[in-house]
Design an enzyme around this catalytic site. Structure first.
Site, mmCIF file in Angstrom:
data_model
loop_
_atom_site.group_PDB
_atom_site.id
_atom_site.type_symbol
_atom_site.label_atom_id
_atom_site.label_comp_id
_atom_site.label_asym_id
_atom_site.label_seq_id
_atom_site.Cartn_x
_atom_site.Cartn_y
_atom_site.Cartn_z
ATOM 1 N N ASP A 1 5.109 -1.078 -4.039
ATOM 2 C CA ASP A 1 6.168 -0.232 -3.476
ATOM 3 C C ASP A 1 5.711 1.222 -3.357
ATOM 4 O O ASP A 1 5.379 1.859 -4.355
ATOM 5 C CB ASP A 1 7.394 -0.313 -4.395
ATOM 6 N N CYS A 28 11.610 1.082 2.762
ATOM 7 C CA CYS A 28 11.461 -0.193 2.060
ATOM 8 C C CYS A 28 12.167 -1.332 2.781
ATOM 9 O O CYS A 28 11.573 -2.396 3.018
ATOM 10 C CB CYS A 28 12.013 -0.074 0.634
ATOM 11 N N HIS A 32 16.112 -5.886 -1.578
ATOM 12 C CA HIS A 32 16.494 -4.754 -0.734
ATOM 13 C C HIS A 32 16.855 -5.146 0.692
ATOM 14 O O HIS A 32 16.730 -4.356 1.624
ATOM 15 C CB HIS A 32 15.394 -3.697 -0.718
ATOM 16 N N ASP A 36 4.466 -1.541 0.973
ATOM 17 C CA ASP A 36 5.558 -1.560 1.953
ATOM 18 C C ASP A 36 5.747 -0.224 2.654
ATOM 19 O O ASP A 36 6.370 -0.156 3.706
ATOM 20 C CB ASP A 36 6.873 -1.989 1.294
ATOM 21 N N ASN A 37 5.256 0.859 2.072
ATOM 22 C CA ASN A 37 5.436 2.195 2.633
ATOM 23 C C ASN A 37 4.261 3.075 2.285
ATOM 24 O O ASN A 37 3.501 2.777 1.361
ATOM 25 C CB ASN A 37 6.692 2.888 2.054
#
Length: 492
Positions: A41, A79, A135, A290-291
């Site tokens: 993450d 996310c 999420h 993811d980012n």
């Protein structure tokens, strides 16, 4: 229209093409491979040793050497959008998942109508599980066990919530105490424990990784193909190092370095479990972020975007969208490959379907934006099939398009930190050559208008996307979408 025809009139370009759809290709295997998807993450491109990072990451580096390491892997703006893209093979703006609603803003996440990667794998005979962060919906009907997972344990939202209850007025807000949940397919999900700052630094050690390892062992013993999606918690704020790693090495300084070191150790535990279960040669392992890095906590050590400009908040520069990714499948995916081929989060669903011989299950009743790069993954092609990548903002509007080595920016966030600032729309699009200017410092349109031709592929893609949206209107955030009126594709 989608972009209100911005910039089109400037160059008098109006080219209509079909939208980008999945390229179905079936690559059958005699025995279905297991799939372990390890998603970290908010980790920037340059955080691991193999990507030039200074924190030792031997397990991540070894994994990269055993398969394909992508140097041009692209994700979405937040996310939720990135995870939606992985799950559906669709740009999140289509699914109403292009942004993260705040508490009190209403229903969030994917409509149950979406056909997800775990649904596809379930239909292919796989056992499926998620441990960690979802999420993509926090109401019954939108939990992981409603979207294809046989079982799950973790947070339906995000790790920010671990810090909610520390605030004195939290109780007066009316927001429920954040909880970790669990669920099984066919049953309602249920809360199991509060998520707070005591749990935050040990949630991976105590729960997410042990549950993942147990799941691997159980399904390997049962000789059942499985898909386990590991929604690892770090390095998402609030960033808190595990006590077993915090300040324990003189070679690391700061909590960010400590959590990267723990991340590498936890991946090693999962890889060891795969090996000990005797399924290493028949297990696809995907490891990605993811980012881009959050970039707003330099006092904690700070993740790094490597040579790229931008981060989570400073979009759409490369540091906000280009992150680490690697894939291993011994004997099938070539080892030692480092590639600049473009690949994206939306490509995983059709690509993994192709790798297991299930491309026939990729839906045809909706736009699929991902490409099936299975031939590339399996060493049968020199290209992923992707040479263009659009990037959308948290408002669902287009920000940039990357075509081959050129990047066209239609809107951007100002540096150094753009929180609270509006997007900037330049008079004419900015163009950067990413091969000679990876930091996107030199806008080529500032010095030479003969580069206007570079915009043609971008406007061609825009027109095709807009035609697609006319036929298949985008789902609104929180909408209980039921379909486009045609009979859904029947799954075998």
């Amino acid at each position: 229209m989608f972009l209100k025809r911005i910039f089109v009139g400037i160059f008098s370009i109006s080219i209509i093409v079909s939208p980008v759809f999945a390229q179905n290709s079936s690559d059958s295997t005699t025995k279905k491979p297991n799939i372990v998807y390890f998603l970290v993450d908010n980790v920037g491109w340059g955080s691991f040793g193999v990507y030039g990072g200074t924190v030792p990451t031997p397990n991540i580096d070894k994994l990269a050497s055993q398969g394909i390491r992508f140097n041009n892997y692209n994700v979405e703006v937040q996310c939720t959008p990135s995870r939606s893209a992985i799950m559906t093979g669709r740009h999140p703006v289509r699914s109403g998942t292009y942004t993260v609603p705040w508490p009190g803003q209403g229903k969030a996440g994917m409509a149950p109508w979406e056909y997800t990667l775990p649904k596809l794998l379930s239909d292919s005979g796989y056992a499926t599980a998620l441990y960690g962060k979802w999420h993509l919906g926090n109401t019954q009907g939108r939990m992981p066990n409603d979207q294809g997972f046989d079982e799950w344990w973790g947070t339906p939202d995000t790790w920010d919530q671990a810090g909610y209850t520390q605030w004195p007025l939290f109780k007066e807000s009316g927001v429920p105490v954040p909880m970790l949940w669990e669920g099984k397919k066919g049953q309602p999900s249920k809360p199991v424990m509060p998520i707070d700052l005591k749990l935050r630094p040990v949630v991976d050690e105590k729960f997410i990784i042990p549950k993942t390892i147990n799941y691997i062992k159980q399904n390997a013993a049962a000789k059942k193909p499985f898909f386990v999606y590991v929604g690892y918690s770090e390095v998402h704020p609030p960033l808190m190092a595990n006590p077993n790693f915090a300040g324990k090495s003189t070679q690391r300084g700061g909590p960010e370095a400590d959590v990267i070191a723990e991340m590498d150790y936890r991946l090693g535990q999962v890889l060891d479990a795969i090996k000990e279960a005797g399924i290493e040669d028949n297990t696809i392992v995907v490891f990605s972020s993811d980012n881009g890095t959050g970039g707003a906590q330099p006092q904690l050590g700070g993740s790094t975007s490597g040579p790229w400009r931008g981060d989570f908040f400073n979009t759409p520069f490369e540091g906000s969208m280009r992150v680490p990714a690697m894939v291993r499948w011994p004997g099938h995916v070539p080892s030692g490959v480092v590639t600049q081929e473009m690949f994206a989060a939306v490509d995983w669903m059709p690509t993994l379907a192709g790798m297991i011989g299930a491309s026939n299950l990729v839906p045809t009743d909706r736009p699929i934006d991902g490409v099936n790069a299975a031939p590339f993954m399996l060493g049968k092609s020199n290209t992923t099939g992707r040479d263009i990548y659009p990037f959308f903002g948290i408002d669902g509007e287009l920000m940039s398009i990357k075509w081959k080595t050129y990047k066209t920016i239609f809107r951007y966030a100002e540096s150094p930190i753009s929180v609270g600032k509006p997007y900037v729309k330049p008079q004419i699009p900015l163009i950067f050559d990413l091969t000679s200017d990876p930091h996107e410092d030199n806008n080529l349109m500032y010095t030479d208008l003969t580069l206007g031709w570079v915009l043609a592929p971008s406007f061609k893609w825009i027109e095709g996307f807009e035609q697609s949206v006319k036929k298949y209107p985008n789902i609104k955030v929180g909408e209980d979408f039921k379909g486009y009126g045609s009979k859904p594709k029947e799954m075998n």
